[in-house]
Design a protein around this motif. Structure first.
Motif, PDB file in Angstrom:
ATOM      1  N   SER A  30      26.627  -8.261   9.721  1.00 16.32           N
ATOM      2  CA  SER A  30      28.056  -8.080   9.962  1.00 16.32           C
ATOM      3  C   SER A  30      28.471  -8.386  11.395  1.00 16.32           C
ATOM      4  CB  SER A  30      28.463  -6.649   9.607  1.00 16.32           C
ATOM      5  OG  SER A  30      27.762  -5.726  10.427  1.00 16.32           O
ATOM      6  N   THR A  31      27.526  -8.456  12.335  1.00 13.86           N
ATOM      7  CA  THR A  31      27.896  -8.706  13.737  1.00 13.86           C
ATOM      8  C   THR A  31      27.537 -10.101  14.235  1.00 13.86           C
ATOM      9  OG1 THR A  31      25.822  -7.746  14.540  1.00 13.86           O
ATOM     10  CG2 THR A  31      27.718  -6.265  14.365  1.00 13.86           C
ATOM     11  N   GLY A  32      26.708 -10.852  13.489  1.00 15.40           N
ATOM     12  CA  GLY A  32      26.374 -12.181  13.973  1.00 15.40           C
ATOM     13  C   GLY A  32      25.317 -12.890  13.149  1.00 15.40           C
ATOM     14  N   ILE A  33      24.811 -13.992  13.723  1.00 10.98           N
ATOM     15  CA  ILE A  33      23.865 -14.866  13.039  1.00 10.98           C
ATOM     16  C   ILE A  33      22.628 -15.061  13.903  1.00 10.98           C
ATOM     17  CG2 ILE A  33      23.507 -17.201  12.114  1.00 10.98           C
ATOM     18  CD1 ILE A  33      26.558 -17.341  11.674  1.00 10.98           C
ATOM     19  N   THR A  34      21.454 -15.041  13.274  1.00 11.46           N
ATOM     20  CA  THR A  34      20.199 -15.362  13.949  1.00 11.46           C
ATOM     21  C   THR A  34      19.856 -16.821  13.632  1.00 11.46           C
ATOM     22  OG1 THR A  34      19.417 -13.096  13.797  1.00 11.46           O
ATOM     23  CG2 THR A  34      17.748 -14.797  14.176  1.00 11.46           C
ATOM     24  N   TYR A  35      19.582 -17.574  14.704  1.00 11.43           N
ATOM     25  CA  TYR A  35      19.200 -18.977  14.577  1.00 11.43           C
ATOM     26  C   TYR A  35      17.770 -19.161  15.050  1.00 11.43           C
ATOM     27  CZ  TYR A  35      24.222 -19.955  14.260  1.00 11.43           C
ATOM     28  OH  TYR A  35      25.536 -19.978  13.880  1.00 11.43           O
ATOM     29  N   ASN A  36      17.088 -20.147  14.475  1.00  8.46           N
ATOM     30  CA  ASN A  36      15.785 -20.578  14.973  1.00  8.46           C
ATOM     31  C   ASN A  36      15.986 -21.842  15.794  1.00  8.46           C
ATOM     32  OD1 ASN A  36      14.283 -18.500  13.818  1.00  8.46           O
ATOM     33  ND2 ASN A  36      13.999 -19.620  11.908  1.00  8.46           N
ATOM     34  N   ILE A  37      15.575 -21.787  17.060  1.00  8.30           N
ATOM     35  CA  ILE A  37      15.684 -22.915  17.986  1.00  8.30           C
ATOM     36  C   ILE A  37      14.295 -23.529  18.099  1.00  8.30           C
ATOM     37  CG2 ILE A  37      16.354 -23.626  20.315  1.00  8.30           C
ATOM     38  CD1 ILE A  37      18.602 -22.220  18.786  1.00  8.30           C
ATOM     39  N   THR A  38      14.172 -24.822  17.842  1.00  4.61           N
ATOM     40  CA  THR A  38      12.857 -25.472  17.861  1.00  4.61           C
ATOM     41  C   THR A  38      12.855 -26.647  18.833  1.00  4.61           C
ATOM     42  OG1 THR A  38      12.507 -24.870  15.541  1.00  4.61           O
ATOM     43  CG2 THR A  38      11.105 -26.607  16.428  1.00  4.61           C
ATOM     44  N   ASP A  39      11.786 -26.734  19.624  1.00  2.00           N
ATOM     45  CA  ASP A  39      11.513 -27.933  20.416  1.00  2.00           C
ATOM     46  C   ASP A  39      10.074 -28.349  20.135  1.00  2.00           C
ATOM     47  OD1 ASP A  39       9.823 -26.342  21.980  1.00  2.00           O
ATOM     48  OD2 ASP A  39      10.965 -26.584  23.832  1.00  2.00           O
ATOM     49  N   ALA A  40       9.550 -29.282  20.902  1.00  2.00           N
ATOM     50  CA  ALA A  40       8.204 -29.798  20.633  1.00  2.00           C
ATOM     51  C   ALA A  40       7.115 -28.756  20.839  1.00  2.00           C
ATOM     52  CB  ALA A  40       7.935 -31.012  21.523  1.00  2.00           C
ATOM     53  N   THR A  41       7.450 -27.639  21.516  1.00  2.00           N
ATOM     54  CA  THR A  41       6.422 -26.641  21.847  1.00  2.00           C
ATOM     55  C   THR A  41       6.434 -25.423  20.938  1.00  2.00           C
ATOM     56  OG1 THR A  41       7.783 -25.417  23.433  1.00  2.00           O
ATOM     57  CG2 THR A  41       6.574 -27.344  24.270  1.00  2.00           C
ATOM     58  N   GLY A  42       7.467 -25.268  20.103  1.00  2.00           N
ATOM     59  CA  GLY A  42       7.503 -24.095  19.237  1.00  2.00           C
ATOM     60  C   GLY A  42       8.902 -23.725  18.799  1.00  2.00           C
ATOM     61  N   THR A  43       9.031 -22.536  18.210  1.00  2.00           N
ATOM     62  CA  THR A  43      10.299 -22.038  17.673  1.00  2.00           C
ATOM     63  C   THR A  43      10.588 -20.655  18.229  1.00  2.00           C
ATOM     64  OG1 THR A  43       9.997 -23.306  15.640  1.00  2.00           O
ATOM     65  CG2 THR A  43      11.543 -21.478  15.542  1.00  2.00           C
ATOM     66  N   LEU A  44      11.862 -20.422  18.517  1.00  2.00           N
ATOM     67  CA  LEU A  44      12.318 -19.166  19.106  1.00  2.00           C
ATOM     68  C   LEU A  44      13.551 -18.698  18.339  1.00  2.00           C
ATOM     69  CD1 LEU A  44      12.132 -17.265  21.697  1.00  2.00           C
ATOM     70  CD2 LEU A  44      13.783 -18.812  22.726  1.00  2.00           C
ATOM     71  N   SER A  45      13.631 -17.397  18.032  1.00  3.11           N
ATOM     72  CA  SER A  45      14.816 -16.847  17.371  1.00  3.11           C
ATOM     73  C   SER A  45      15.867 -16.464  18.403  1.00  3.11           C
ATOM     74  CB  SER A  45      14.448 -15.605  16.556  1.00  3.11           C
ATOM     75  OG  SER A  45      13.673 -15.969  15.444  1.00  3.11           O
ATOM     76  N   MET A  46      17.139 -16.708  18.063  1.00  8.58           N
ATOM     77  CA  MET A  46      18.247 -16.386  18.960  1.00  8.58           C
ATOM     78  C   MET A  46      19.378 -15.775  18.135  1.00  8.58           C
ATOM     79  SD  MET A  46      20.493 -18.935  21.383  1.00  8.58           S
ATOM     80  CE  MET A  46      21.214 -19.829  20.014  1.00  8.58           C
ATOM     81  N   PHE A  47      19.853 -14.594  18.540  1.00 11.95           N
ATOM     82  CA  PHE A  47      20.949 -13.932  17.850  1.00 11.95           C
ATOM     83  C   PHE A  47      22.253 -14.237  18.574  1.00 11.95           C
ATOM     84  CE2 PHE A  47      23.754 -10.269  17.067  1.00 11.95           C
ATOM     85  CZ  PHE A  47      23.813 -10.332  15.671  1.00 11.95           C
ATOM     86  N   VAL A  48      23.268 -14.679  17.825  1.00 10.71           N
ATOM     87  CA  VAL A  48      24.566 -15.000  18.400  1.00 10.71           C
ATOM     88  C   VAL A  48      25.614 -14.108  17.741  1.00 10.71           C
ATOM     89  CG1 VAL A  48      26.314 -16.794  18.744  1.00 10.71           C
ATOM     90  CG2 VAL A  48      23.882 -17.387  18.797  1.00 10.71           C
ATOM     91  N   ARG A  49      26.298 -13.291  18.564  1.00 10.79           N
ATOM     92  CA  ARG A  49      27.316 -12.390  18.036  1.00 10.79           C
ATOM     93  C   ARG A  49      28.553 -13.170  17.603  1.00 10.79           C
ATOM     94  NH1 ARG A  49      27.365  -7.093  18.746  1.00 10.79           N
ATOM     95  NH2 ARG A  49      29.594  -7.030  19.183  1.00 10.79           N
ATOM     96  N   THR A  50      29.145 -12.777  16.477  1.00  7.18           N
ATOM     97  CA  THR A  50      30.355 -13.411  15.981  1.00  7.18           C
ATOM     98  C   THR A  50      31.478 -13.310  17.011  1.00  7.18           C
ATOM     99  OG1 THR A  50      29.687 -12.822  13.741  1.00  7.18           O
ATOM    100  CG2 THR A  50      32.012 -13.419  14.063  1.00  7.18           C
ATOM    101  N   ALA A  51      31.570 -12.169  17.710  1.00 10.17           N
ATOM    102  CA  ALA A  51      32.631 -11.941  18.701  1.00 10.17           C
ATOM    103  C   ALA A  51      32.568 -12.925  19.863  1.00 10.17           C
ATOM    104  CB  ALA A  51      32.554 -10.518  19.236  1.00 10.17           C
ATOM    105  N   SER A  52      31.435 -13.585  20.060  1.00  2.59           N
ATOM    106  CA  SER A  52      31.298 -14.512  21.197  1.00  2.59           C
ATOM    107  C   SER A  52      32.115 -15.784  20.990  1.00  2.59           C
ATOM    108  CB  SER A  52      29.827 -14.896  21.399  1.00  2.59           C
ATOM    109  OG  SER A  52      29.381 -15.733  20.339  1.00  2.59           O
ATOM    110  N   GLY A  53      32.397 -16.116  19.721  1.00  2.00           N
ATOM    111  CA  GLY A  53      33.116 -17.358  19.455  1.00  2.00           C
ATOM    112  C   GLY A  53      32.228 -18.588  19.533  1.00  2.00           C
ATOM    113  N   ILE A  54      30.923 -18.395  19.719  1.00  2.00           N
ATOM    114  CA  ILE A  54      29.978 -19.512  19.808  1.00  2.00           C
ATOM    115  C   ILE A  54      29.560 -19.898  18.409  1.00  2.00           C
ATOM    116  CG2 ILE A  54      27.695 -20.222  20.622  1.00  2.00           C
ATOM    117  CD1 ILE A  54      28.041 -18.126  22.882  1.00  2.00           C
ATOM    118  N   SER A  55      29.614 -21.189  18.105  1.00  4.38           N
ATOM    119  CA  SER A  55      29.124 -21.639  16.792  1.00  4.38           C
ATOM    120  C   SER A  55      28.157 -22.802  17.006  1.00  4.38           C
ATOM    121  CB  SER A  55      30.284 -22.067  15.903  1.00  4.38           C
ATOM    122  OG  SER A  55      31.017 -23.110  16.509  1.00  4.38           O
TER     123      SER A  55
END
Length: 197
Positions: free
Chosen positions: A172-197
């Motif tokens: 209800s407060t946001g979305i968790t994304y998986n960010i991947t580069d050549a070295t691995g994957t990292l989870s990142m939580f982005v709050r809906t209130a931030s306006g970032i998509s």
């Protein structure tokens, strides 16, 4: 002649001070770095900041639009960060605000979701100060961030050459994304209130 010299000395010493009468303003050397402040924590439990601990100062890099209410991430000149949880009723500090914090008098360090949190600071011990602290994001790979997560916590990083960003989950407060580069994957939580998509 002796009486004249003595009277001049007494009269010249009875002058009002020139300039400000308050305490001298604090400079960068008068503050403890966030890295040294974080090192106070013994590793578990709640740690009360001892009386006499130097003040800390940092710039707000993440506030209530990107964090839960009352939560701020601050970074200092050394590049270290701290997670600040303010008391209910504290002002809202905009991104870019420089805060001077006296953590003694009730302040505690604790672990919250694996991150070092500074909490229970009396509102009167946090003040906005003039000036600016320039923060340059640390350029790193996903593997670098994972390897240095405790040292770099609550500081800005920039990942170049991202190969994919995929949605992992949401609530209800946001979305968790998986960010991947050549070295691995990292989870990142982005709050809906931030306006970032």
């Amino acid at each position: 002649l002796t009486a004249l010299v003595v009277s001049v000395l007494f009269l010249s010493c009875d002058k009002e001070p020139v300039g400000p009468t308050g305490p001298d303003p604090l400079g960068p050397g008068d503050y403890m770095s966030f890295a040294a402040f974080r090192a106070l924590y013994p590793g578990s439990g709640d740690y009360t900041i001892p009386t006499g601990t130097k003040r800390i100062r940092g710039v707000v890099i993440s506030n209530s639009t990107t964090e839960a209410s009352g939560v701020y991430r601050l970074q200092d000149e050394s590049g270290s960060g701290i997670y600040l949880y303010t008391v209910i009723g504290s002002p809202v500090y905009p991104i870019g605000t420089v805060l001077d914090i006296n953590a003694t008098g009730g302040g505690k360090l604790t672990l919250y979701n694996g991150d070092l949190e500074l909490m229970s600071i009396p509102q009167s011990n946090i003040s906005q100060v003039s000036g600016a602290i320039t923060v340059t994001p640390r350029v790193a790979t996903v593997a670098d961030i994972i390897a240095n997560k405790n040292t770099w916590a609550s500081s800005l990083v920039k990942i170049n050459n991202v190969t994919s960003i995929t949605q992992s989950s949401s609530n209800s407060t946001g979305i968790t994304y998986n960010i991947t580069d050549a070295t691995g994957t990292l989870s990142m939580f982005v709050r809906t209130a931030s306006g970032i998509s």
